[in-house]
Design an enzyme around this catalytic site. Structure first.
Site, PDB file in Angstrom:
ATOM      1  N   CYS A 194       0.785  -1.237   0.000  1.00  0.00           N
ATOM      2  CA  CYS A 194       0.000   0.000   0.000  1.00  0.00           C
ATOM      3  C   CYS A 194       0.816   1.287   0.000  1.00  0.00           C
ATOM      4  CB  CYS A 194      -0.916   0.014   1.217  1.00  0.00           C
ATOM      5  SG  CYS A 194      -1.916  -1.471   1.458  1.00  0.00           S
ATOM      6  N   HIS A 242      -1.387   6.955   5.074  1.00  0.00           N
ATOM      7  CA  HIS A 242      -0.292   5.983   4.999  1.00  0.00           C
ATOM      8  C   HIS A 242       0.962   6.530   4.315  1.00  0.00           C
ATOM      9  CE1 HIS A 242       0.689   1.397   4.607  1.00  0.00           C
ATOM     10  NE2 HIS A 242       1.220   1.951   5.691  1.00  0.00           N
TER      11      HIS A 242
END
Length: 457
Positions: free
Chosen positions: A70, A134
């Protein structure tokens, strides 16, 4: 000042051939399986709203991300650059899986990198990130300091879909739900629904100006937590697959609500909508399916790096059309900048290309002859339709993707000269990269290889 920037953007758009700068909605799912959408043939997962979007869009058969996990994948998307160029190699940040002399708070998207939100803001767009970030937990990496005007979501890579308990708020600070900067408040409903509603509220507030919003779902990333009413829709399923179906249904519902909002406000005809996923599905942890692709999240087989990709761009992408050539999420930044009236030629050191001329037929060549992936000693290169994979524990493998999308027939022994040439080509690209700022602990590198072997088709 904002009005002046907007006026310049409008003029630039008119000159470049666009009637007005389109609004842009980028929707990113998380860890979804390639085969887990109706528009990719699933008979189990219910995605009616995304299936309708596919009918209205151009579907890309060969869309790639820059990393099989990710954080790095998103770093490449947000910058339009291979993230290895600035040391953000294929390892998530920050956290327990990494080895680094840096403390966790030093891990994040480097501050000298310009993001797509920075560019769109300069062009007069109102910008927002809703959902998963993130790209670093520390305050200096915060979305509001990386070009986004508004933020609602969480800074980390995964969290509960329900409100965190008090103990979790203390031990997992990066997972707390946050509005703006430092206003932490847990949702009172299922997070996927909340993210969609927050996106709708942003659109409603900014209907009269060009807007760029990233709806960054954490669905369908673990933990596997379907909402109770959605779980009831799948009595024939059990375990993780049942949870995944419910989570996918909620995500599809959220996408549908956002799309309905655009129609209700009369914005549909001047809004580009892109739907994609950040990497392949991790079949072991969330029961996703990547068929007909081999592999999963965390490896460079097609199942780890080829993703669903839809683009509805009125006046540019014909409804129900299919784009056959390889593209990359690197291409989103220059494409968005071009659509917004910016000068793509002025973008320095990016690896993505403006897709607009390719989509309209003005440019018949492939957007990319060659694409690269790297994670420590592992790597991959696609040149034309040939793909080479390099491993730390076995000889390199060679596949002809034109005739072998599932990577079943290893042609390395048959074409040794091609293997040598592509191996050298991959290495030459690696010589242009920065050293990794952090690396994956060895145990997780071994686990990634085992996952690859366990989930080859």
């Amino acid at each position: 000042m904002r009005l002046l920037v907007l006026a310049i953007a409008l003029l630039s758009s008119a000159i470049s051939g666009f009637a007005a700068p389109p609004n842009i909605v980028l929707i990113i799912s998380d860890d979804a399986g390639y085969a887990d959408f109706g528009f990719h043939g699933s008979k189990v997962m219910r995605t009616p709203h995304l299936d309708k979007l596919a009918e209205q869009s151009m579907r890309f058969e060969q869309a790639y991300v820059t990393a099989a996990v990710c954080g790095p994948s998103r770093a490449g998307l947000f910058t339009g650059r291979y993230q290895q160029r600035f040391g953000f190699e294929e390892n998530n940040v920050p956290g327990y899986m990494s080895e680094s002399c840096l403390p966790d708070d030093e891990m994040g998207l480097p501050l000298d990198q310009t993001t797509v939100a920075d560019h769109m803001k300069t062009l007069g767009y109102r910008t927002a990130l809703i959902g998963k970030w993130h790209q670093g937990n520390a305050d200096r990496f915060h979305p509001l300091k990386r070009g986004f005007d508004e933020f609602y979501g969480f800074r980390g890579g995964a969290r509960s879909y329900f409100a965190l308990r008090d103990a979790e708020k203390l031990t997992r600070k990066e997972d707390r739900m946050e509005r703006g900067f430092g206003e932490f408040t847990e949702p009172d409903r299922y997070a996927t629904d909340v993210f969609a509603d927050e996106t709708i509220a942003f659109i409603e507030r900014n209907r009269d100006v060009p807007f760029f919003v990233v709806l960054s779902f954490n669905a369908v990333h673990a933990p596997m937590q379907g909402e109770a009413e959605d779980l009831k829709q799948f009595p024939e399923l059990s375990g993780k697959r049942k949870q995944l179906a419910a989570m996918t249904l909620a995500m599809d519902r959220g996408c549908g609500n956002v799309l309905k909002c655009l129609t209700k406000l009369g914005l549909e005809e001047n809004t580009m909508v892109v739907f994609t996923n950040d990497n392949g599905g991790p079949s072991d942890s969330n029961a996703s399916i990547n068929t007909p692709l081999s592999g999963t999240k965390a490896n460079h087989l097609e199942g780890g790096i080829r993703v669903p990709f839809l683009m509805r761009w009125p006046g540019v992408t014909p409804a129900g059309s299919v784009y056959p050539h390889p593209i990359s999420t690197l291409d989103l930044l220059p494409t968005f900048v071009s659509a917004g009236g910016g000068d793509v030629a002025s973008l320095k050191q990016i690896d993505g290309v403006d897709l607009h001329p390719h989509l309209t037929g003005n440019e018949e060549d492939r957007p990319h002859q060659t694409l690269y992936w790297k994670k420590e000693s592992r790597g991959a290169i696609r040149d034309g339709d040939w793909k080479l994979l390099r491993f730390p524990d076995r000889p390199a493998e060679l596949y002809d993707l034109r005739n072998d999308i599932s990577e079943h027939n290893n042609l390395a022994e048959k074409y040794p000269d091609r293997v040598r040439a592509m191996y050298k080509q991959l290495f030459d690209w690696e010589l242009t990269l920065d050293r990794p700022r952090w690396q994956l602990k060895r145990q997780y590198e071994g686990a990634a290889m085992k996952r690859m072997d366990d989930y080859r088709n």
